[in-house]
Motif scaffolding. Sequence first.
Motif, PDB file in Angstrom:
ATOM      1  N   MET A  30       2.356  83.522 124.969  1.00  0.00           N
ATOM      2  CA  MET A  30       1.488  84.696 124.804  1.00  0.00           C
ATOM      3  C   MET A  30       1.082  84.871 123.338  1.00  0.00           C
ATOM      4  O   MET A  30      -0.095  85.064 123.043  1.00  0.00           O
ATOM      5  CB  MET A  30       2.233  85.948 125.316  1.00  0.00           C
ATOM      6  CG  MET A  30       1.329  87.177 125.390  1.00  0.00           C
ATOM      7  SD  MET A  30      -0.106  86.885 126.458  1.00  0.00           S
ATOM      8  CE  MET A  30      -1.257  88.060 125.820  1.00  0.00           C
ATOM      9  N   SER A  31       2.091  84.770 122.464  1.00  0.00           N
ATOM     10  CA  SER A  31       1.757  84.937 121.049  1.00  0.00           C
ATOM     11  C   SER A  31       0.798  83.838 120.613  1.00  0.00           C
ATOM     12  O   SER A  31      -0.034  84.043 119.738  1.00  0.00           O
ATOM     13  CB  SER A  31       3.026  84.945 120.200  1.00  0.00           C
ATOM     14  OG  SER A  31       3.442  83.620 119.943  1.00  0.00           O
ATOM     15  N   GLY A  32       0.936  82.685 121.268  1.00  0.00           N
ATOM     16  CA  GLY A  32       0.006  81.596 120.968  1.00  0.00           C
ATOM     17  C   GLY A  32      -1.418  81.995 121.298  1.00  0.00           C
ATOM     18  O   GLY A  32      -2.344  81.747 120.533  1.00  0.00           O
ATOM     19  N   PHE A  33      -1.560  82.661 122.431  1.00  0.00           N
ATOM     20  CA  PHE A  33      -2.892  83.068 122.857  1.00  0.00           C
ATOM     21  C   PHE A  33      -3.491  84.087 121.883  1.00  0.00           C
ATOM     22  O   PHE A  33      -4.635  83.957 121.459  1.00  0.00           O
ATOM     23  CB  PHE A  33      -2.831  83.653 124.269  1.00  0.00           C
ATOM     24  CG  PHE A  33      -4.172  84.067 124.795  1.00  0.00           C
ATOM     25  CD1 PHE A  33      -5.103  83.105 125.190  1.00  0.00           C
ATOM     26  CD2 PHE A  33      -4.534  85.400 124.872  1.00  0.00           C
ATOM     27  CE1 PHE A  33      -6.346  83.470 125.664  1.00  0.00           C
ATOM     28  CE2 PHE A  33      -5.781  85.775 125.342  1.00  0.00           C
ATOM     29  CZ  PHE A  33      -6.687  84.818 125.749  1.00  0.00           C
ATOM     30  N   ILE A  34      -2.672  85.061 121.508  1.00  0.00           N
ATOM     31  CA  ILE A  34      -3.179  86.075 120.572  1.00  0.00           C
ATOM     32  C   ILE A  34      -3.535  85.416 119.242  1.00  0.00           C
ATOM     33  O   ILE A  34      -4.561  85.709 118.640  1.00  0.00           O
ATOM     34  CB  ILE A  34      -2.151  87.207 120.376  1.00  0.00           C
ATOM     35  CG1 ILE A  34      -1.913  87.901 121.721  1.00  0.00           C
ATOM     36  CG2 ILE A  34      -2.630  88.210 119.348  1.00  0.00           C
ATOM     37  CD1 ILE A  34      -0.810  88.913 121.723  1.00  0.00           C
ATOM     38  N   GLN A  35      -2.671  84.476 118.805  1.00  0.00           N
ATOM     39  CA  GLN A  35      -2.966  83.759 117.568  1.00  0.00           C
ATOM     40  C   GLN A  35      -4.318  83.045 117.673  1.00  0.00           C
ATOM     41  O   GLN A  35      -5.115  83.047 116.743  1.00  0.00           O
ATOM     42  CB  GLN A  35      -1.850  82.753 117.266  1.00  0.00           C
ATOM     43  CG  GLN A  35      -2.036  81.991 115.978  1.00  0.00           C
ATOM     44  CD  GLN A  35      -1.883  82.876 114.742  1.00  0.00           C
ATOM     45  OE1 GLN A  35      -0.859  83.551 114.587  1.00  0.00           O
ATOM     46  NE2 GLN A  35      -2.893  82.906 113.896  1.00  0.00           N
ATOM     47  N   GLN A  36      -4.562  82.441 118.832  1.00  0.00           N
ATOM     48  CA  GLN A  36      -5.840  81.744 119.019  1.00  0.00           C
ATOM     49  C   GLN A  36      -7.011  82.714 118.946  1.00  0.00           C
ATOM     50  O   GLN A  36      -8.063  82.391 118.388  1.00  0.00           O
ATOM     51  CB  GLN A  36      -5.874  81.001 120.365  1.00  0.00           C
ATOM     52  CG  GLN A  36      -4.942  79.804 120.457  1.00  0.00           C
ATOM     53  CD  GLN A  36      -5.342  78.653 119.579  1.00  0.00           C
ATOM     54  OE1 GLN A  36      -5.977  78.843 118.541  1.00  0.00           O
ATOM     55  NE2 GLN A  36      -4.963  77.441 119.943  1.00  0.00           N
ATOM     56  N   ILE A  37      -6.840  83.906 119.508  1.00  0.00           N
ATOM     57  CA  ILE A  37      -7.915  84.894 119.453  1.00  0.00           C
ATOM     58  C   ILE A  37      -8.161  85.289 117.986  1.00  0.00           C
ATOM     59  O   ILE A  37      -9.312  85.393 117.537  1.00  0.00           O
ATOM     60  CB  ILE A  37      -7.563  86.151 120.291  1.00  0.00           C
ATOM     61  CG1 ILE A  37      -7.455  85.785 121.763  1.00  0.00           C
ATOM     62  CG2 ILE A  37      -8.599  87.250 120.077  1.00  0.00           C
ATOM     63  CD1 ILE A  37      -8.759  85.438 122.433  1.00  0.00           C
ATOM     64  N   ILE A  38      -7.059  85.464 117.243  1.00  0.00           N
ATOM     65  CA  ILE A  38      -7.208  85.787 115.814  1.00  0.00           C
ATOM     66  C   ILE A  38      -7.959  84.659 115.108  1.00  0.00           C
ATOM     67  O   ILE A  38      -8.897  84.894 114.343  1.00  0.00           O
ATOM     68  CB  ILE A  38      -5.827  86.007 115.156  1.00  0.00           C
ATOM     69  CG1 ILE A  38      -5.169  87.251 115.747  1.00  0.00           C
ATOM     70  CG2 ILE A  38      -5.964  86.147 113.646  1.00  0.00           C
ATOM     71  CD1 ILE A  38      -3.744  87.468 115.298  1.00  0.00           C
ATOM     72  N   ASN A  39      -7.552  83.417 115.390  1.00  0.00           N
ATOM     73  CA  ASN A  39      -8.249  82.264 114.808  1.00  0.00           C
ATOM     74  C   ASN A  39      -9.735  82.315 115.129  1.00  0.00           C
ATOM     75  O   ASN A  39     -10.586  82.093 114.270  1.00  0.00           O
ATOM     76  CB  ASN A  39      -7.697  80.949 115.366  1.00  0.00           C
ATOM     77  CG  ASN A  39      -6.233  80.730 115.010  1.00  0.00           C
ATOM     78  OD1 ASN A  39      -5.716  81.363 114.096  1.00  0.00           O
ATOM     79  ND2 ASN A  39      -5.571  79.860 115.742  1.00  0.00           N
ATOM     80  N   GLY A  40     -10.004  82.602 116.402  1.00  0.00           N
ATOM     81  CA  GLY A  40     -11.391  82.622 116.863  1.00  0.00           C
ATOM     82  C   GLY A  40     -12.200  83.691 116.145  1.00  0.00           C
ATOM     83  O   GLY A  40     -13.323  83.447 115.710  1.00  0.00           O
ATOM     84  N   LEU A  41     -11.610  84.867 115.999  1.00  0.00           N
ATOM     85  CA  LEU A  41     -12.311  85.956 115.317  1.00  0.00           C
ATOM     86  C   LEU A  41     -12.601  85.576 113.878  1.00  0.00           C
ATOM     87  O   LEU A  41     -13.689  85.835 113.352  1.00  0.00           O
ATOM     88  CB  LEU A  41     -11.459  87.228 115.343  1.00  0.00           C
ATOM     89  CG  LEU A  41     -11.464  87.996 116.658  1.00  0.00           C
ATOM     90  CD1 LEU A  41     -10.478  89.152 116.596  1.00  0.00           C
ATOM     91  CD2 LEU A  41     -12.861  88.515 116.952  1.00  0.00           C
ATOM     92  N   SER A  42     -11.619  84.940 113.260  1.00  0.00           N
ATOM     93  CA  SER A  42     -11.797  84.582 111.859  1.00  0.00           C
ATOM     94  C   SER A  42     -12.876  83.527 111.694  1.00  0.00           C
ATOM     95  O   SER A  42     -13.729  83.615 110.809  1.00  0.00           O
ATOM     96  CB  SER A  42     -10.442  84.148 111.294  1.00  0.00           C
ATOM     97  OG  SER A  42     -10.581  83.030 110.497  1.00  0.00           O
TER      98      SER A  42
END
Lengths: 292, 294, 265, 382
Positions: free
Chosen positions: A1-13
């Motif tokens: 799950m944290s991986g997914f949120i991290q990916q969303i953060i990456n994507g936003l950035s």
Amino acid sequence: MSGFIQQIINGLSIGSVYALMAVGYSLVYSIMNFSNFAHGGIIMFGAYFGFFFMTLYKFPFSVAFIASGICAALMAILVERVAYKPLRDRRAPFLYFIISAMGVSIFLENIIIATIGPTFRTYPEVFSAQPIKIGNLAIGRIDLTMFIISAVFLVLLIYLIDHTKIGKAIQATSFNMKASALMGINTDFIILLVFGLGGFLAGLAGVLFGMKYTVYPQIGNITLKSFIAAVFGGLGSLQGAVIGSVLLGIIETITSGYISSQYRDLIAFVLLIFILVVRPMGLMGKVTEDKA
Amino acid sequence: MLSWYYLKGIIMLAGIYLLPVLGLSLLTGFTGLFSFGHAGFMAIGGYTTAFMMMKLEVPFIPAILMGGLFAAFFSFIIGKLTLKLKGDYFCIATLGFGEAIRLLLDNIQYFGGARGWPGLPLKTTLITVIIIDIIAVILLRNIIRSRHGRNMIAVREEELASSIIGIDTFKYKMISLVISAFYAGVGGGLLGTYLGFLQPKIFSLTRSTELTIIVIFGGLGSLTGSVVGTILLIALPEILRSFANWRLVVYGVIVVFIMIARPEGLMGGKELSFDVLRNLFRKRVKEAKAEGGK
Amino acid sequence: MNILQVNGLTKQFGGLTAVNDVTFDVERGSITGLIGPNGAGKTTIFNLVTGVYKVTGGKIVFDGKEIQNEEAFKIANMGITRTFQNIRLFKRLTVYENVLTACQYNANYSLFEAMVFGLVPKKIKRNSRFYREEKLLKEQAEELMEILGLQDRRNFIANNLPYGFQRRLEIARALALRPKLLLLDEPAAGMNPEETEKLTELIAFIRDKFDLSVLLIEHHMDLVMEICDKIVVLNFGCKLAEGTPKEIQQNPEVQKAYLGGGNNA
Amino acid sequence: MKKFLSLLVVFALVISLFSGCAKKEAGDVIKVGWIGPLSGDQAVWGQCESNAVKMFFEELNNNGGLLGKKVEVVAYDTRGDGTEAVNAVRRLTSQDKVIAIIGPNSSGQAIPISSILEEMKVPDIATVATNPKVTVVDGKVKPFNFRICFIDPYQGAVAAGYAIDVLGFKKAAILYDIGDDYSQGLTQYFEETFTKKGGQVVAKEGFKTGDVDFRPQLTKIKAANPDIIFMPYYYKEVALSAKQARELGITATLMGGDGWPSEQLMTMAGDAVEGSYIINHLDFDDPEVQPFRNKYKQKFGKDSEINGYLATDACTLLVEAIKKANSFEGEKIKEALEGIEIKGITGNIKIGKDTHNPENKEAAIIKIENGKYKFVEKYAVK
């Protein structure tokens, strides 16, 4: 799950980098109706301006940041005067503008290589490389700053366009240049202004990009992605450019993270085609029928 | 003196590039569509030709034609999806296509992936290139001088008016795209068998834009222009070779200069045909005679 | 019998209704006028009939066939063609090329035939469909230019033609399709009285010569009243009145619409 | 007027095409060619190579030349593109009549030129073209293609061997550039050797040439929890990906190939590459390397990339071969090159007769410690 949120953060950035580039591009498109491929070159110059201001002249970051924006704006105006105005005066078809823009972008990239060399240059550290940690998640300080700066300038720009007199003039010109000229709007000035604004944003984008990813002559290539993002969102629409950029950033990260990093761009491309088939003018673009 | 060997290389390369340029000339110059993905069609043609020759042992000419056909087939699918799009949207779609093809080839290890496919038979000779070029030019000229070509030009000039006089604009855009992809595919096949090597890197976006620049340089709507443009612009980097890293700077300046100073390109939409030459010649002869008479 | 029947035609752009439930007919061989103040929806009706816009509601029947869902080029090939209010010529082509291009309707040779027979010795070529049809097209183009008085300017670039001739060229281009119904969108716009007079004659002549029906939008009332067999009046997207020129001239509602609308063109 | 203008342009172009070759062949000068990218995205490496080659022959000329003749270097830009390389080599071999060619720097350029070299009988020594197929295709050696660097399989195997045998790592992840031949080559052979030796490749992620953000891939790699991440690409991407990896909290050791070593890497990556291992051609601190390193820096104001060292060795190799052959004839130089042994700055080089590669060239394992390249040992995979 944290991986997914991290990916969303990456994507936003990643998306916010695209957005900052795409908005300037879309702004110029909205008024000139052609893809200004020289935008990437201006971004690259912005990055070099910022770099030299900070290293050679030891400007503080904030000063260098704004100064690069201004220099890039002047450059964009210069490009307009030299490479587009003669075409505009002659009412050349949009094809010529694109080609001229490509010529400018080839020139800009290679003049840097030929004069100051192709070496990569690193900005002095302004923001700590230590990310902000929330549990297992990491948010880069530069990313956060970039995100905030992008957001602030985008909001300012959208305010400028929607709520000021000059903004109304820009809108009118983009809607119908001939009619606006007849209504007493100095369209030539408006065009310069738009190129200036686009160039200013390109300069800022360049500095932020350079700070995050180093400076080199091929920075301009990354703007291809922001072109695609702008098309995603609907060309000529600023909100569309932002939404398209963030969306593209997230699509890319999710694809890399969960489907295949090797085929990332292929999947992004298929998606682009899909969106265009369903909505031929992008997500936010208006579907217009030819006026006969 | 200029060595024939070197010159031959340039001529062959120009002859090979002439094919995708002619294709693009039809698409951009005569039909008014702008493509950033023609390197992608070249890649499809090149790899298909290589596959046919290396894996299926198909002879050279059929293999090259297969390469063209396969590229045409791809263009048909892409056209179905994207030809309804307007201006820049179509541009971006073709740009995405070109990049996607390259990415796909980078990943296919069967064809060598990014490391390329060496050891292709060196079948391309100067004679083949010239013969194929001549056939290509004649066929294209015939198309353009027929009602089909006129319909394409009509689509370029005024799409709405074209459909009002009964031209199926979508169909003609499609024909134009498919033919131009076929030409590009054949060009890709020839390039592969000229270099003896294929690598996705060869078919980069820069290549696509170069092709477009050549078409514009020669003059939109002029086949002669495309031919002359190809010869000059393939030769140009060679001429500028001695300038080393300044040559792309010069290249960029020239492109902008042409757009500003002579946007109709070298030929300005005019054709140089045998008729024109003959007339020119006759005029000279007449003048000479007239002068002689005095 | 009617060549065109428009039945309950409606077109909406977003929330705006440009054409609202309009019904009228065009009789075969007649000249019908479509008039109304600016923004009444006249050109929109042209765009709907010729398939440029998609119809929101209603029916268009041409020669017994429903055409409201057809594509523009198919409608053109069935026999409806038009001119444009803001002239849309093939601007960078010559007069001759403009007409010749439009003549393509009358040829059937394939792309393949064109590729093969384009450059072979005349002896072989002469018997080909390509050669015969190309020759025919060229003759037709010449004939059309002759009829519309464009012969002298055949090598002019369309964009450089005087305004009146551009309009003529548009008509010539439309006639190349041998249409059954010709839609003229303000053919006399920008013309002086003398030119308008000539145009009036020309339209009547064309109708007889090519045996077609005409639907025309025009603000020059003299012209409309002189040549129209029937007039349809539109106002704010709705049909206001329909009748002979005389009836229309005396219709109080029409007078009110024109005067009240502040537009007495 | 317009016609006149265009005619003028054509005329000028033709003139300039011929003018390049009007120079008279001086009897006491021989020419050596160099090709590589002076523009485009590989220009960093190309410019360094061309500098090094020119510097080498300048010095040679000052010391009396070669077999009594002065050497002139003719350097042509290829933009890193195969077709351009072919043109450049055609020009070098037929018009400039060079006796040999140094470069190019990538396999994509080195492979297509081989047929021309054979036709014109001019030997070529590639600098960092690492694809095995540059010199050998289908078991047959290409007669005029040589190279000075070690090849992908060797480098990949050394990296994998060192990681598993010496460092004792069992779980590796690979991040590579899909669009780059060098990167794909190393990846393939690293993976092969690593799994053969009982290790496990837990993640293999790709990016596209020109990408600058690798966090999506790295986040995935992080989840796979590797001991070591193999990064076979060039230092710009290395710096970015290493920084981003650390930012995401990845602590695994990083490892790379000869695309890493550059003085630039340290400034760009900072702490992020600390403790990483590099497979290199040479030990930068080796006293024998210093003369070249200092000379280059003095002359060009910046440090030489790894290409400079290899290009210099290629020149040395060529000069020795010419001396050995005592001739400027292509075929004789070629014969002399086969089996020649020299001591270059990147170590002892012996060109194999059947491979045209430097044989048994040991790789130098370099560790980054305190922001410095520290030589660990010479290593050859068993």
